[in-house]
Design a protein around this motif. Structure first.
Motif, PDB file in Angstrom:
ATOM      1  N   ALA A  61      49.608  36.183  44.107  1.00  0.00           N
ATOM      2  CA  ALA A  61      48.998  37.279  43.158  1.00  0.00           C
ATOM      3  C   ALA A  61      47.941  36.835  42.399  1.00  0.00           C
ATOM      4  N   ALA A  62      47.524  35.751  42.078  1.00  0.00           N
ATOM      5  CA  ALA A  62      46.271  35.187  41.572  1.00  0.00           C
ATOM      6  C   ALA A  62      45.036  35.725  42.422  1.00  0.00           C
ATOM      7  N   VAL A  63      45.032  35.452  43.690  1.00  0.00           N
ATOM      8  CA  VAL A  63      43.988  35.761  44.743  1.00  0.00           C
ATOM      9  C   VAL A  63      43.570  37.223  44.646  1.00  0.00           C
ATOM     10  N   THR A  64      44.780  38.052  44.718  1.00  0.00           N
ATOM     11  CA  THR A  64      44.489  39.461  45.055  1.00  0.00           C
ATOM     12  C   THR A  64      44.575  40.077  43.719  1.00  0.00           C
ATOM     13  N   ALA A  65      44.476  39.569  42.403  1.00  0.00           N
ATOM     14  CA  ALA A  65      44.499  40.332  41.395  1.00  0.00           C
ATOM     15  C   ALA A  65      43.056  41.189  41.243  1.00  0.00           C
ATOM     16  N   PRO A  66      42.946  42.422  40.716  1.00  0.00           N
ATOM     17  CA  PRO A  66      41.884  42.970  40.622  1.00  0.00           C
ATOM     18  C   PRO A  66      40.888  42.603  39.213  1.00  0.00           C
ATOM     19  N   THR A  67      39.509  42.572  39.546  1.00  0.00           N
ATOM     20  CA  THR A  67      38.620  42.011  38.485  1.00  0.00           C
ATOM     21  C   THR A  67      38.571  42.567  37.177  1.00  0.00           C
ATOM     22  N   GLN A  68      39.275  43.808  37.122  1.00  0.00           N
ATOM     23  CA  GLN A  68      39.252  44.700  35.836  1.00  0.00           C
ATOM     24  C   GLN A  68      40.255  44.554  35.096  1.00  0.00           C
ATOM     25  N   GLY A  69      41.346  43.684  35.559  1.00  0.00           N
ATOM     26  CA  GLY A  69      42.572  43.421  35.016  1.00  0.00           C
ATOM     27  C   GLY A  69      43.872  44.012  35.292  1.00  0.00           C
ATOM     28  N   MET A  70      44.985  43.432  35.432  1.00  0.00           N
ATOM     29  CA  MET A  70      46.175  43.746  35.868  1.00  0.00           C
ATOM     30  C   MET A  70      46.881  44.625  34.825  1.00  0.00           C
ATOM     31  N   THR A  71      47.710  45.855  35.251  1.00  0.00           N
ATOM     32  CA  THR A  71      48.537  46.235  34.446  1.00  0.00           C
ATOM     33  C   THR A  71      49.948  45.504  34.473  1.00  0.00           C
ATOM     34  N   LEU A  72      50.566  45.907  33.554  1.00  0.00           N
ATOM     35  CA  LEU A  72      52.020  45.211  33.109  1.00  0.00           C
ATOM     36  C   LEU A  72      52.791  45.084  34.285  1.00  0.00           C
ATOM     37  N   ALA A  73      52.737  46.441  35.049  1.00  0.00           N
ATOM     38  CA  ALA A  73      53.621  46.878  36.348  1.00  0.00           C
ATOM     39  C   ALA A  73      53.121  45.699  37.341  1.00  0.00           C
ATOM     40  N   GLU A  74      51.831  45.478  37.485  1.00  0.00           N
ATOM     41  CA  GLU A  74      51.407  44.808  38.661  1.00  0.00           C
ATOM     42  C   GLU A  74      51.850  43.354  38.278  1.00  0.00           C
ATOM     43  N   VAL A  75      51.656  42.862  37.041  1.00  0.00           N
ATOM     44  CA  VAL A  75      52.240  41.413  36.720  1.00  0.00           C
ATOM     45  C   VAL A  75      53.656  41.280  37.002  1.00  0.00           C
ATOM     46  N   MET A  76      54.392  42.397  36.606  1.00  0.00           N
ATOM     47  CA  MET A  76      55.940  42.233  36.874  1.00  0.00           C
ATOM     48  C   MET A  76      56.330  42.092  38.635  1.00  0.00           C
ATOM     49  N   VAL A  77      55.378  42.662  39.275  1.00  0.00           N
ATOM     50  CA  VAL A  77      55.799  42.818  40.601  1.00  0.00           C
ATOM     51  C   VAL A  77      55.587  41.408  40.995  1.00  0.00           C
ATOM     52  N   ALA A  78      54.323  40.812  40.961  1.00  0.00           N
ATOM     53  CA  ALA A  78      53.854  39.353  41.139  1.00  0.00           C
ATOM     54  C   ALA A  78      54.919  38.467  40.752  1.00  0.00           C
ATOM     55  N   TYR A  79      55.493  38.771  39.450  1.00  0.00           N
ATOM     56  CA  TYR A  79      56.394  37.547  38.785  1.00  0.00           C
ATOM     57  C   TYR A  79      57.816  37.972  39.532  1.00  0.00           C
TER      58      TYR A  79
END
Length: 434
Positions: A61-79
């Motif tokens: 997840a960290a490698v593919t994270a967008p540079t402008q910052g992740m939404t909470l939905a994206e963080v939850m998918v990764a978690y």
């Protein structure tokens, strides 16, 4: 059917720049590209590609994270992807903790899915906490779910998905305290009276009765009793020693030994089969015995036309086929149903004929739900209470240390000598009381 794209990066040439490029597909199905430094096939390019492989293996997840910052939905998918890999038992099956995380993620998704994860602060966490309070969840459950949210942000901080300051801000939210919040309070789990258990036993099948009796004589956890197999029992001595393959603290590297005395041995002898790896308390065998008993008590003969019709109606793969062992949920449900049958006069708000449990629950008012909850607390008991009853008895008759030994409780700094001494004490005590 299109070929499935590779999740492992491929090293290839980027023709426009003459540099190396990594191409892969992440867990969400998104195609990913990364331009590497240096010329194609150069040492610098190959080193960068090897580093990328290590980073993806450690944290996709960290490698593919967008540079402008992740939404909470994206963080939850990764978690959730991390939790699905992490929260598994020794048998490879997901633990109950993963289901609890999904409940927390559901509440966050409904309220703040598109919110930037870095902007999820203490006030928003309090709003989620208030939603759980309004849903009539117990105070302890609300606090536990808030801690799961913090755990998710702690993990996201360690993966560099959100700033560390975001997690640190969430730690300032205090848990709900007893008597100082609107959350519902629950009574702590306590022992259950023997007369209540005895009144329930006639309404249980013999396998669930065996589970109850085994717990009463050993004080083990419900899950440990459900997982009992003959191959896990050392029968070389007068007191048998049961070492569960999986148990609550196995992930901490702790061992668990359950001493089985003469009374508990008599209970187990009724459930031994020719196969040592069979689970002793099996819903599958319980169903077979139930069907055999129904066939033996049948009043009308088996007409050929009826048998032919039944073969056509019988499902080859039923949706809810009996499993080879009970788990703590099915065990608890069996006990709860037996309690309802044992105390029918006290049971309020019965279901109507043919009504599903979901439909029945949806028509209850707030007052009716409160009445039902009060009745359940008074007339229903839970398998965990058998362990509390056992602990109360042992502590009263033999002291606190004996209760600690037989229940398998220990501290992180307990030495190996102390563990051996505990096992000897457990054998001696089990021979007397178990």
């Amino acid at each position: 059917m299109p070929a499935q794209r590779k999740s492992v990066p491929t090293y290839c040439l980027h023709k426009q720049s003459g540099r190396g490029r990594a191409v892969w597909t992440d867990a969400t199905g998104t195609r990913r590209f990364k331009l590497l430094p240096g010329a194609f096939e150069s040492r610098e390019s190959r080193t960068a590609f090897a580093t990328l492989l290590l980073e993806l293996d450690a944290s996709p997840a960290a490698v593919t994270a967008p540079t402008q910052g992740m939404t909470l939905a994206e963080v939850m998918v990764a978690y959730l992807q991390h939790a699905e890999r992490h929260y598994r038992g020794a048998d490879g099956k997901l633990t109950s903790e993963f289901n609890e995380i999904r409940l927390v993620v559901k509440a966050l998704r409904e309220l703040y899915a598109e919110t930037p994860a870095a902007e999820f602060g203490p006030l928003r966490l309090k709003a989620v906490q208030r939603r759980w309070v309004n849903a009539n969840l117990a105070r302890s459950e609300c606090n536990r779910r808030v801690n799961l949210v913090r755990r998710m942000f702690k993990w996201a901080s360690s993966e560099e998905l959100v700033p560390v300051a975001t997690y640190q801000a969430l730690t300032t939210v205090s848990g709900l305290t007893r008597g100082r919040s609107a959350a519902r309070e629950t009574e702590p789990v306590g022992p259950v009276e023997n007369v209540v258990v005895d009144a329930t036993l006639p309404y249980l099948n013999r396998f669930v009765r065996g589970l109850v009796q085994f717990q009463r004589f050993t004080g083990c956890r419900p899950g440990e009793a459900c997982n009992l197999r003959r191959c896990d029992i050392d029968m070389s001595g007068p007191v048998w020693l049961y070492r569960p393959e999986t148990h609550k603290t196995a992930w901490k590297g702790k061992s668990r030994v359950i001493a089985i005395g003469p009374k508990a041995q008599l209970v187990l002898n009724e459930f031994f089969t020719t196969e040592a790896s069979d689970y002793l308390f099996s819903p599958e065998r319980a169903m077979e015995e139930h069907q055999a008993e129904r066939a033996a008590n049948r009043k009308t003969p088996r007409y050929p036309s009826h048998m032919k019709r039944n073969v056509g109606k019988r499902k080859a793969r039923p949706r809810r086929a009996p499993t080879d062992k009970y788990d703590h949920r099915s065990y608890s449900r069996a006990v709860a149903r037996a309690c309802d049958e044992a105390f029918p006069a006290a049971a309020p708000l019965a279901q109507q004929s043919g009504e599903t449990r979901v439909a029945w629950a949806s028509r209850l008012t707030v007052d009716e739900k409160a009445r039902l909850l009060a009745w359940q607390q008074e007339h229903r008991w839970h398998p965990n209470q058998l362990r509390h009853s056992y602990a109360t008895r042992v502590r009263k008759e033999h002291g606190l240390e004996a209760a600690q030994v037989l229940l398998g409780h220990s501290r992180a700094d307990v030495t190996q000598v102390y563990a051996e001494r505990n096992e000897q004490l457990a054998v001696a005590l089990a021979a007397k009381i178990g």
